[in-house]
Design a protein around this motif. Structure first.
Motif, PDB file in Angstrom:
ATOM      1  N   VAL A 208       0.822  -1.210   0.000  1.00 25.47           N
ATOM      2  CA  VAL A 208       0.000   0.000   0.000  1.00 25.47           C
ATOM      3  C   VAL A 208       0.864   1.272   0.000  1.00 25.47           C
ATOM      4  O   VAL A 208       0.320   2.370  -0.135  1.00 25.47           O
ATOM      5  CB  VAL A 208      -0.952   0.018   1.218  1.00 25.47           C
ATOM      6  N   TYR A 209       2.164   1.110   0.167  1.00 24.41           N
ATOM      7  CA  TYR A 209       3.077   2.260   0.162  1.00 24.41           C
ATOM      8  C   TYR A 209       4.215   1.992  -0.823  1.00 24.41           C
ATOM      9  O   TYR A 209       4.719   0.874  -0.928  1.00 24.41           O
ATOM     10  CB  TYR A 209       3.668   2.503   1.556  1.00 24.41           C
ATOM     11  N   ALA A 210       4.615   3.036  -1.510  1.00 26.45           N
ATOM     12  CA  ALA A 210       5.738   2.920  -2.436  1.00 26.45           C
ATOM     13  C   ALA A 210       7.064   2.858  -1.701  1.00 26.45           C
ATOM     14  O   ALA A 210       8.007   2.196  -2.146  1.00 26.45           O
ATOM     15  CB  ALA A 210       5.734   4.096  -3.419  1.00 26.45           C
ATOM     16  N   ASP A 211       7.147   3.528  -0.563  1.00 21.26           N
ATOM     17  CA  ASP A 211       8.382   3.527   0.216  1.00 21.26           C
ATOM     18  C   ASP A 211       8.522   2.187   0.944  1.00 21.26           C
ATOM     19  O   ASP A 211       7.646   1.813   1.746  1.00 21.26           O
ATOM     20  CB  ASP A 211       8.355   4.674   1.232  1.00 21.26           C
ATOM     21  N   PRO A 212       9.612   1.422   0.720  1.00 26.69           N
ATOM     22  CA  PRO A 212       9.757   0.104   1.338  1.00 26.69           C
ATOM     23  C   PRO A 212       9.729   0.133   2.857  1.00 26.69           C
ATOM     24  O   PRO A 212       9.127  -0.744   3.491  1.00 26.69           O
ATOM     25  CB  PRO A 212      11.110  -0.389   0.811  1.00 26.69           C
ATOM     26  N   ALA A 213      10.362   1.117   3.471  1.00 28.54           N
ATOM     27  CA  ALA A 213      10.408   1.191   4.926  1.00 28.54           C
ATOM     28  C   ALA A 213       9.014   1.446   5.496  1.00 28.54           C
ATOM     29  O   ALA A 213       8.595   0.823   6.479  1.00 28.54           O
ATOM     30  CB  ALA A 213      11.380   2.280   5.370  1.00 28.54           C
ATOM     31  N   ARG A 214       8.275   2.371   4.861  1.00 24.80           N
ATOM     32  CA  ARG A 214       6.927   2.668   5.337  1.00 24.80           C
ATOM     33  C   ARG A 214       6.009   1.461   5.143  1.00 24.80           C
ATOM     34  O   ARG A 214       5.165   1.168   5.995  1.00 24.80           O
ATOM     35  CB  ARG A 214       6.386   3.874   4.581  1.00 24.80           C
ATOM     36  N   GLN A 215       6.210   0.750   4.027  1.00 21.18           N
ATOM     37  CA  GLN A 215       5.418  -0.457   3.768  1.00 21.18           C
ATOM     38  C   GLN A 215       5.694  -1.515   4.833  1.00 21.18           C
ATOM     39  O   GLN A 215       4.765  -2.158   5.337  1.00 21.18           O
ATOM     40  CB  GLN A 215       5.750  -1.021   2.378  1.00 21.18           C
ATOM     41  N   CYS A 217       6.672  -1.065   7.959  1.00 18.57           N
ATOM     42  CA  CYS A 217       6.046  -0.656   9.219  1.00 18.57           C
ATOM     43  C   CYS A 217       4.534  -0.912   9.190  1.00 18.57           C
ATOM     44  O   CYS A 217       3.933  -1.303  10.201  1.00 18.57           O
ATOM     45  CB  CYS A 217       6.336   0.814   9.505  1.00 18.57           C
ATOM     46  N   HIS A 218       3.935  -0.689   8.037  1.00 19.76           N
ATOM     47  CA  HIS A 218       2.504  -0.984   7.872  1.00 19.76           C
ATOM     48  C   HIS A 218       2.243  -2.486   8.058  1.00 19.76           C
ATOM     49  O   HIS A 218       1.272  -2.886   8.727  1.00 19.76           O
ATOM     50  CB  HIS A 218       2.054  -0.533   6.482  1.00 19.76           C
ATOM     51  N   GLU A 219       3.122  -3.313   7.497  1.00 17.44           N
ATOM     52  CA  GLU A 219       2.955  -4.761   7.622  1.00 17.44           C
ATOM     53  C   GLU A 219       3.128  -5.211   9.073  1.00 17.44           C
ATOM     54  O   GLU A 219       2.440  -6.129   9.530  1.00 17.44           O
ATOM     55  CB  GLU A 219       3.953  -5.476   6.713  1.00 17.44           C
ATOM     56  N   ARG A 223       0.309  -7.203  11.093  1.00 19.83           N
ATOM     57  CA  ARG A 223       0.569  -8.501  11.696  1.00 19.83           C
ATOM     58  C   ARG A 223       0.259  -8.490  13.187  1.00 19.83           C
ATOM     59  O   ARG A 223      -0.248  -9.458  13.740  1.00 19.83           O
ATOM     60  CB  ARG A 223       2.020  -8.904  11.448  1.00 19.83           C
ATOM     61  N   TRP A 224       0.553  -7.394  13.851  1.00 20.25           N
ATOM     62  CA  TRP A 224       0.219  -7.250  15.273  1.00 20.25           C
ATOM     63  C   TRP A 224      -1.295  -7.326  15.477  1.00 20.25           C
ATOM     64  O   TRP A 224      -1.787  -8.020  16.368  1.00 20.25           O
ATOM     65  CB  TRP A 224       0.779  -5.922  15.793  1.00 20.25           C
ATOM     66  N   LEU A 263       8.076 -11.094   9.966  1.00 22.22           N
ATOM     67  CA  LEU A 263       7.095 -10.219  10.610  1.00 22.22           C
ATOM     68  C   LEU A 263       6.601 -10.811  11.927  1.00 22.22           C
ATOM     69  O   LEU A 263       6.420 -10.099  12.918  1.00 22.22           O
ATOM     70  CB  LEU A 263       5.915  -9.985   9.659  1.00 22.22           C
ATOM     71  N   ASP A 264       6.376 -12.153  11.945  1.00 25.17           N
ATOM     72  CA  ASP A 264       5.935 -12.796  13.187  1.00 25.17           C
ATOM     73  C   ASP A 264       6.942 -12.563  14.310  1.00 25.17           C
ATOM     74  O   ASP A 264       6.571 -12.237  15.447  1.00 25.17           O
ATOM     75  CB  ASP A 264       5.762 -14.298  12.958  1.00 25.17           C
ATOM     76  N   VAL A 265       8.239 -12.746  13.997  1.00 23.51           N
ATOM     77  CA  VAL A 265       9.265 -12.612  15.032  1.00 23.51           C
ATOM     78  C   VAL A 265       9.419 -11.146  15.450  1.00 23.51           C
ATOM     79  O   VAL A 265       9.603 -10.842  16.636  1.00 23.51           O
ATOM     80  CB  VAL A 265      10.595 -13.194  14.544  1.00 23.51           C
ATOM     81  N   VAL A 266       9.330 -10.212  14.506  1.00 22.69           N
ATOM     82  CA  VAL A 266       9.420  -8.785  14.840  1.00 22.69           C
ATOM     83  C   VAL A 266       8.305  -8.405  15.811  1.00 22.69           C
ATOM     84  O   VAL A 266       8.537  -7.688  16.797  1.00 22.69           O
ATOM     85  CB  VAL A 266       9.365  -7.926  13.562  1.00 22.69           C
ATOM     86  N   VAL A 267       7.082  -8.888  15.564  1.00 19.70           N
ATOM     87  CA  VAL A 267       5.969  -8.584  16.463  1.00 19.70           C
ATOM     88  C   VAL A 267       6.237  -9.184  17.844  1.00 19.70           C
ATOM     89  O   VAL A 267       5.945  -8.552  18.874  1.00 19.70           O
ATOM     90  CB  VAL A 267       4.644  -9.106  15.875  1.00 19.70           C
ATOM     91  N   GLU A 268       6.803 -10.379  17.894  1.00 18.48           N
ATOM     92  CA  GLU A 268       7.135 -10.973  19.191  1.00 18.48           C
ATOM     93  C   GLU A 268       8.158 -10.108  19.936  1.00 18.48           C
ATOM     94  O   GLU A 268       8.052  -9.914  21.154  1.00 18.48           O
ATOM     95  CB  GLU A 268       7.690 -12.387  18.991  1.00 18.48           C
ATOM     96  N   VAL A 269       9.153  -9.601  19.208  1.00 22.61           N
ATOM     97  CA  VAL A 269      10.177  -8.749  19.847  1.00 22.61           C
ATOM     98  C   VAL A 269       9.548  -7.460  20.366  1.00 22.61           C
ATOM     99  O   VAL A 269       9.790  -7.040  21.508  1.00 22.61           O
ATOM    100  CB  VAL A 269      11.316  -8.440  18.849  1.00 22.61           C
ATOM    101  N   LEU A 270       8.717  -6.822  19.546  1.00 20.47           N
ATOM    102  CA  LEU A 270       8.160  -5.523  19.913  1.00 20.47           C
ATOM    103  C   LEU A 270       7.100  -5.623  21.005  1.00 20.47           C
ATOM    104  O   LEU A 270       6.857  -4.653  21.719  1.00 20.47           O
ATOM    105  CB  LEU A 270       7.570  -4.846  18.665  1.00 20.47           C
ATOM    106  N   THR A 271       6.451  -6.783  21.145  1.00 14.49           N
ATOM    107  CA  THR A 271       5.447  -6.943  22.201  1.00 14.49           C
ATOM    108  C   THR A 271       6.016  -7.600  23.453  1.00 14.49           C
ATOM    109  O   THR A 271       5.312  -7.727  24.457  1.00 14.49           O
ATOM    110  CB  THR A 271       4.266  -7.796  21.696  1.00 14.49           C
ATOM    111  N   GLY A 272       7.264  -8.034  23.394  1.00 20.21           N
ATOM    112  CA  GLY A 272       7.880  -8.695  24.539  1.00 20.21           C
ATOM    113  C   GLY A 272       7.609 -10.173  24.623  1.00 20.21           C
ATOM    114  O   GLY A 272       8.125 -10.862  25.509  1.00 20.21           O
ATOM    115  N   ARG A 273       6.798 -10.720  23.698  1.00 18.84           N
ATOM    116  CA  ARG A 273       6.482 -12.138  23.729  1.00 18.84           C
ATOM    117  C   ARG A 273       7.691 -13.009  23.432  1.00 18.84           C
ATOM    118  O   ARG A 273       7.724 -14.188  23.783  1.00 18.84           O
ATOM    119  CB  ARG A 273       5.385 -12.455  22.708  1.00 18.84           C
TER     120      ARG A 273
END
Length: 343
Positions: A208-215, A217-219, A223-224, A263-273
């Motif tokens: 949904v975003y042309a910018d890879p970094a912004r895309q 973060c959206h993903e 996923r969260w 993405l699954d592992v990033v969400v685990e890191v950011l949520t503390g899981r």
């Protein structure tokens, strides 16, 4: 007795359709159930048949395949016995040449059926025990009695042919049922694999975003939302984070794991899981100085961490990140197991 192997199979086929042949030709096939050997004793068959027929025995599985190619439905297989009547032609329906199934526990039954077919072909009555002594009428057996006996023999032969035909059809049905059961099992297995793959892949990633970094973060946010229930989101919010200088380039370079798993592992890191997931093996990264024993700390006080993305895989990929003093997470790199480079 003729032993038919792959080299003599063609000559045997020519004998089957030889117009000069005046006696039935009996082919005894081999069976995998008894080590690629006949189910019927060929010597006993030859002794029983006498001069009524020519006897041939397949040598091995190679002969069976060769004969199947040349005789098609007129061949024999799986230990069964085929009786080729004289005047055989390639246009004959397979029912004309009886196929007798041999039960391993009762070969004598098949032997009796074969002998009955041979005697019928020779227009001779089958030898049966006579419990009563019959005194022929003066002048010998009358024409009506001879005709009745001939009719009985022919009916018995027809019944034998029908039984052989029925056994052959039952065998074909069993083979088809086995194939259908195998295909159903494959479908169930593939369906399960597809369901597992879809579940592990998670929701489809839509750009949904042309910018890879912004895309990216959206993903992460999507996923969260799809992996953390609404009731848990207050207790498991996404920690503030940023993308390190090498993060996006490492995503493009990594080929050992798909983006959905990252993405699954990033969400685990950011949520503390991630710390509760033993399979991730969360641990501090060590400094390359001083023998590699001291925890790695950046000049700004950020501490280096890493965890497993996959286990028991080639070069088992890892996710590396920095945790800053203010608890902001800086995603560093995704790399193979032995790649410790992190800036």
């Amino acid at each position: 007795m003729w032993v038919v192997d792959a080299a003599t199979a063609v000559a045997f086929v020519e004998r089957v359709f030889d117009p000069a042949r005046i006696r039935p030709l009996v082919l005894v096939s081999t069976s995998h159930r008894v080590g690629d050997r006949p189910l019927l004793d060929a010597d006993a068959l030859r002794e029983q048949a006498g001069e009524l027929a020519e006897i041939a025995v397949m040598a091995d599985d190679a002969a069976s395949w060769t004969l199947s190619k040349h005789l098609d439905k007129l061949s024999a297989w799986g230990g069964a016995v085929r009786v080729y009547l004289p005047d055989a032609t390639r246009a004959d329906p397979w029912q004309r040449h009886p196929l007798i199934q041999v039960a391993p526990a009762r070969p004598h039954v098949a032997l009796g059926q074969i002998t009955a077919h041979l005697r019928s072909a020779a227009d001779m009555p089958a030898r049966t025990p006579a419990p009563l002594t019959v005194v022929p009428a003066p002048g010998g057996e009358d024409e009506s009695a001879r005709q009745d006996r001939g009719d009985a023999v022919r009916r018995e032969a027809e019944l034998d042919r029908f039984a052989a035909h029925l056994a052959d059809r039952e065998r074909l049905l069993r083979e088809k049922d086995a194939v259908i059961a195998d295909l159903r099992q494959q479908v169930r297995k593939l369906t399960k694999q597809l369901r597992t793959a879809r579940e592990s892949a998670g929701p489809e990633l839509v750009a949904v975003y042309a910018d890879p970094a912004r895309q990216f973060c959206h993903e992460v946010e999507q996923r969260w939302l799809t992996t953390v229930s609404e009731a848990e989101r207050e207790q498991r919010p996404l920690a503030p984070y940023r993308l390190g200088r090498d993060w996006m380039s490492s995503l493009e370079a990594i080929e050992l794991v798909d983006r959905s798993k990252i993405l699954d592992v990033v969400v685990e890191v950011l949520t503390g899981r991630v710390v509760d997931n033993v399979a991730r093996r969360v641990r501090r990264m060590r400094s390359s100085d001083g023998g590699g024993t001291a925890p790695r700390v950046r000049d700004d006080g950020a501490k280096a961490w890493r965890c497993d993305i996959k286990q028991r895989a080639a070069s088992a990929p890892r996710l590396m990140w920095w945790r800053l003093p203010d608890n902001i997470v800086e995603l560093g790199r995704v790399a193979a197991h032995d790649d410790m480079q992190l800036r």
